[in-house]
Design an enzyme around this catalytic site. Structure first.
Site, PDB file in Angstrom:
ATOM      1  N   SER A 167       3.591  -4.229   3.294  1.00 31.81           N
ATOM      2  CA  SER A 167       3.228  -3.270   4.466  1.00 31.81           C
ATOM      3  C   SER A 167       4.795  -2.580   5.132  1.00 31.81           C
ATOM      4  O   SER A 167       4.175  -2.024   3.846  1.00 31.81           O
ATOM      5  CB  SER A 167       3.699  -4.448   5.713  1.00 31.81           C
ATOM      6  N   THR A 168       5.536  -2.256   5.870  1.00 38.24           N
ATOM      7  CA  THR A 168       6.426  -1.226   5.847  1.00 38.24           C
ATOM      8  C   THR A 168       7.345  -1.563   4.423  1.00 38.24           C
ATOM      9  O   THR A 168       7.831  -2.560   4.663  1.00 38.24           O
ATOM     10  CB  THR A 168       7.138  -1.716   6.739  1.00 38.24           C
ATOM     11  N   HIS A 193      -0.701  -2.739   4.807  1.00 35.03           N
ATOM     12  CA  HIS A 193      -1.647  -2.137   5.838  1.00 35.03           C
ATOM     13  C   HIS A 193      -0.652  -0.418   5.820  1.00 35.03           C
ATOM     14  O   HIS A 193       0.364  -0.367   5.665  1.00 35.03           O
ATOM     15  CB  HIS A 193      -0.371  -2.430   6.868  1.00 35.03           C
ATOM     16  N   MET A 287       6.860  -5.643   8.173  1.00 32.67           N
ATOM     17  CA  MET A 287       7.712  -6.447   9.392  1.00 32.67           C
ATOM     18  C   MET A 287       5.840  -7.560   9.845  1.00 32.67           C
ATOM     19  O   MET A 287       4.930  -7.045   9.388  1.00 32.67           O
ATOM     20  CB  MET A 287       7.035  -4.864  10.176  1.00 32.67           C
ATOM     21  N   ASP A 290       2.514 -11.741   8.307  1.00 33.52           N
ATOM     22  CA  ASP A 290       1.308 -11.748   7.372  1.00 33.52           C
ATOM     23  C   ASP A 290       1.045 -12.065   6.010  1.00 33.52           C
ATOM     24  O   ASP A 290       2.229 -11.297   5.430  1.00 33.52           O
ATOM     25  CB  ASP A 290       0.451 -10.304   7.742  1.00 33.52           C
TER      26      ASP A 290
END
Length: 346
Positions: A167-168, A193, A287, A290
């Protein structure tokens, strides 16, 4: 704590719209706006914002050049605000490589629609960005970070498939991971993401940098060795079906899982069900949580499970959640993960 934000955009309308969106948030304060890099430099020097939103296309020094200077001279979490053209998407991916934390897409049409369609997205990105840990681009602290085996990595045969969640900070992490994958790597499926409009640009960029072929996953697509498949964006989950000898991609347009669509948990659980102990699961920077439960499912199925360590994560959220559950068999810095995942192919 109030998050102090600087908005940098050459469009007065866009500056006003972004400012209006953020004024609705009690924990976010817009400390200034700038029309170009020169104004932005002055405000950053005088006020040291916590987060900067940055337009790619500006007069004078463009956004990419300005971002590069920021990351080298005064590292600050930056969110790129970009249009949805192919050029804009490609530039956004380049910005994520340079060190931008995330990206925010301008609407494809009247930009005034942001006030009714944003739905808190920009504020959420800013809150995530404020928690990001930026890597020192003048050095490489990951080189001295040791690996930590939580449980023995039992199997040493070639994995049938590698599943990755990020993600991030994930675009930069994926670069560092995949550049160490050989041309005959096991089929690899990735959930990153990111706004769906930028997924194809991420795949194109990774394909340029990696020896294996990187493409967007498609429904019922056979998953082949030497190929890396990126989930297509924010409208469908991606799963692996068909068994270890004939894996293929499946798409689902179901509700969000763990707050995301596509969800890493959905991918990992499908791999646990389909591949059992013949797969490797890798959970990278990001973050939230997930992927943590999905990685645990893979561990219970006998798969090799790896989490990126805190020292090399932009945001130590998803890996931390997996480690807390006991889902990670190995905790490793990003530059070492490929070697451990592919050791089973020796």
């Amino acid at each position: 704590m109030t998050i102090r934000v600087l908005i940098v955009d050459d469009s007065p309308t866009m500056r006003a719209l972004l400012s209006e969106l953020l004024r609705r948030e009690a924990d976010i304060s817009v400390i200034g706006t700038a029309a170009d890099a020169a104004e932005a430099r002055t405000i950053m020097r005088e006020q040291s914002p916590d987060v900067v939103t940055l337009d790619i296309e500006m007069p004078g020094m463009n956004g990419l050049d300005f971002l590069d200077k920021v990351m080298r001279l005064k590292p600050t979490p930056v969110i790129i605000v970009s249009g949805l053209t192919r050029d804009g998407a490609d530039a956004t991916v380049r910005a994520l490589e340079i060190g931008a934390v995330d990206c925010y897409a301008k609407p494809d049409g009247k930009i005034g629609s942001l006030l009714t369609t944003d739905d808190g997205r920009l504020a959420a990105l800013i809150r995530n960005a404020a928690k990001a840990k930026l890597r020192d681009r003048n050095g490489d602290p990951v080189a001295v970070t040791p690996c930590h085996a939580v449980s023995p990595l039992i199997s040493h045969h070639r994995p049938a498939l590698i599943a990755v969640g990020a993600s991030t900070g994930g675009v930069e992490a994926l670069q560092l991971l995949l550049q160490n994958f050989p041309g005959d790597c096991p089929p690899t499926v990735i959930v990153q993401h990111i706004n769906g409009h930028f997924a194809e640009a991420v795949a194109r960029r990774l394909d340029q940098q990696c020896t294996p072929k990187v493409t967007i996953a498609e429904p019922d697509l056979p998953l082949k060795p030497g190929h890396i498949y990126l989930a297509p964006g924010n409208d469908r989950h991606v799963q692996v079906r068909g068994g270890a000898t004939n894996p293929c991609a499946r798409m689902r347009a179901d509700d969000k899982v763990s707050g995301h669509r596509p969800s890493v948990d959905v991918l990992f659980r499908s791999v646990a069900e389909t591949m059992g102990g013949k797969a490797v699961g890798i959970l990278l920077t990001g973050m939230g949580t997930d992927g943590a439960q999905g990685l645990l499912a893979m561990a219970h199925a006998g798969a090799t499970t790896i989490a990126q360590d805190e020292a090399t994560c932009t945001v130590f959220g998803m890996p931390k959640a997996a480690i807390a559950l006991g889902a990670a068999g190995l905790i490793a810095p990003i530059h070492r993960i490929a070697d451990h995942a592919l050791a089973r192919a020796a």
